[in-house]
Write an enzyme that holds these catalytic residues in place. Structure first.
Site, PDB file in Angstrom:
ATOM      1  N   LYS A 167     -11.959  -6.918  -7.259  1.00  0.00           N
ATOM      2  CA  LYS A 167     -12.904  -5.804  -7.294  1.00  0.00           C
ATOM      3  C   LYS A 167     -12.305  -4.577  -7.957  1.00  0.00           C
ATOM      4  O   LYS A 167     -13.014  -3.662  -8.315  1.00  0.00           O
ATOM      5  CB  LYS A 167     -13.458  -5.484  -5.904  1.00  0.00           C
ATOM      6  N   LYS A 193       0.825  -1.213   0.000  1.00  0.00           N
ATOM      7  CA  LYS A 193       0.000   0.000   0.000  1.00  0.00           C
ATOM      8  C   LYS A 193       0.857   1.260   0.000  1.00  0.00           C
ATOM      9  O   LYS A 193       0.428   2.288  -0.515  1.00  0.00           O
ATOM     10  CB  LYS A 193      -0.940   0.009   1.214  1.00  0.00           C
ATOM     11  N   LYS A 209      -7.130 -14.094 -10.504  1.00  0.00           N
ATOM     12  CA  LYS A 209      -8.249 -14.040  -9.581  1.00  0.00           C
ATOM     13  C   LYS A 209      -9.223 -12.912  -9.970  1.00  0.00           C
ATOM     14  O   LYS A 209      -8.780 -11.865 -10.434  1.00  0.00           O
ATOM     15  CB  LYS A 209      -7.653 -13.755  -8.194  1.00  0.00           C
TER      16      LYS A 209
END
Ligand code: TRP
Length: 325
Positions: free
Chosen positions: A193, A108, A190
């Site tokens: 989102k 992050k 995968k």
């Protein structure tokens, strides 16, 4: 059992099969606490109005998916102040070195290079506080959160050694469950989102036409047989999705689609998924319209969480030598 989700982004059918549905099953076996982790969400920039709306939407969605407020406590993390308090106390037994080595913190920090704030590094300590407040035994999470649960274990053990038995040492409960749902556009990856290709992921909020259209556009493989095979990742992924939503085995599905072309098969998968999503969306909408019911459920959840968390927090304050009458 304790778990939480951040009110950020949209949930995909992968999250539904891999996480939400497992929670719904586990609430039968365990005393469960489920939080909407809004304090975690603000470690990256949030639009205030969106954060507020998403928090409500997500709570309504979990209820619509079958989280039962009679069986477990569903609440908003920031409604229970013990989380922030225990986080502060646990900070004093967390080393900067171990926090800065967390994989997600490093990822992050790269992704949000202009906003590497203290909260981002403290994220796993807050998560440890979430878990440890409830004397949690099992923490159902995806594999990406395993390292954080291990930190929670380390902190619990360290605290117990330093101040005496205080916390239950939790275990991660990693979701494996047959189906790992892949992207509809690139079945080697995968379903995510945050995929840039809007046709790659099916969201729980997609309406029927959108769901069916996305499945129609799903990439398939050469050949024309609906068969599960390593060299057919597209068809295998669609079979996984079909079985997860239909509740059947791969063999049963292969038999059902024998001699059926890819086009009709994809339509059937789309319809099956839409049939599951439609009533969930309807219930979610009702909960968001009838605001009182949602408010009452979340207040009840926070109250239960407050009581349970206070017990642990008082113990921690006492053990650490804070003056209490
Ligand atoms: N960090 C988790 C995630 O992004 C969400 C979370 C917050 C959580 N607190 C938790 C998960 C405690 C399990 C236990 O998925």
């Amino acid at each position: 059992m304790y778990s939480a989700v951040q009110p950020s982004g949209n949930l995909t059918i992968g999250n539904y099969v891999g996480a939400v549905r497992n929670w719904v099953k586990l609430q039968e076996e365990y005393e469960g606490y489920f939080a909407i982790a809004d304090l975690h969400a603000v470690t990256v920039r949030q639009e205030p109005a969106e954060l507020r709306a998403r928090t409500k939407e997500l709570a309504a969605l979990y209820l619509a998916c079958g989280i039962d407020p009679e069986k477990c406590a569903l609440y908003v993390q920031s409604h229970v102040s013990a989380h922030a308090e225990l986080c502060w106390l646990l900070n004093t037994v967390t080393y900067v070195g171990e926090a800065s080595r967390m994989t997600q913190f490093k990822d992050k920090s790269q992704k949000h290079a202009d906003n590497i704030n203290m909260g981002l590094m403290d994220y796993p300590v807050l998560m440890a506080a979430d878990i440890l407040l409830y004397q949690t035994q099992a923490v159902p999470v995806g594999i990406d959160q395993k390292q954080h649960v291990e930190l929670a274990r380390d902190l619990a053990i360290r605290f117990n050694n330093r101040y005496g038995e205080t916390f239950t040492v939790p275990e991660p409960l990693i979701f494996k469950g047959g189906a790992r749902i892949a992207s509809l556009q690139d079945p080697l990856y995968k379903m995510s989102k945050s995929d840039e290709n809007p046709n790659a992921s099916v969201f729980l909020s997609d309406d029927r036409d959108t769901v069916i259209r996305k499945f129609k556009r799903a990439v398939t493989d050469s050949g024309n047989e609906v068969r599960y095979a390593e060299e057919k990742p597209g068809i295998s992924n669609l079979l996984n999705i079909y079985c997860a939503f239909k509740g059947c085995t791969i063999e049963e599905a292969e038999r059902e689609f024998e001699g059926v072309g890819y086009g009709d098969f994809k339509l059937a998968v789309g319809e099956t998924v839409a049939d599951v999503l439609t009533p969930i969306q309807k219930r979610q909408r009702e909960l968001l319209i009838e605001k009182e019911e949602l408010k009452r459920i979340l207040e009840g959840g926070a109250e239960r969480a407050y009581k349970a968390s206070r017990k642990t927090l008082s113990k921690v304050y006492r053990k650490m030598g804070f003056y209490r009458e």
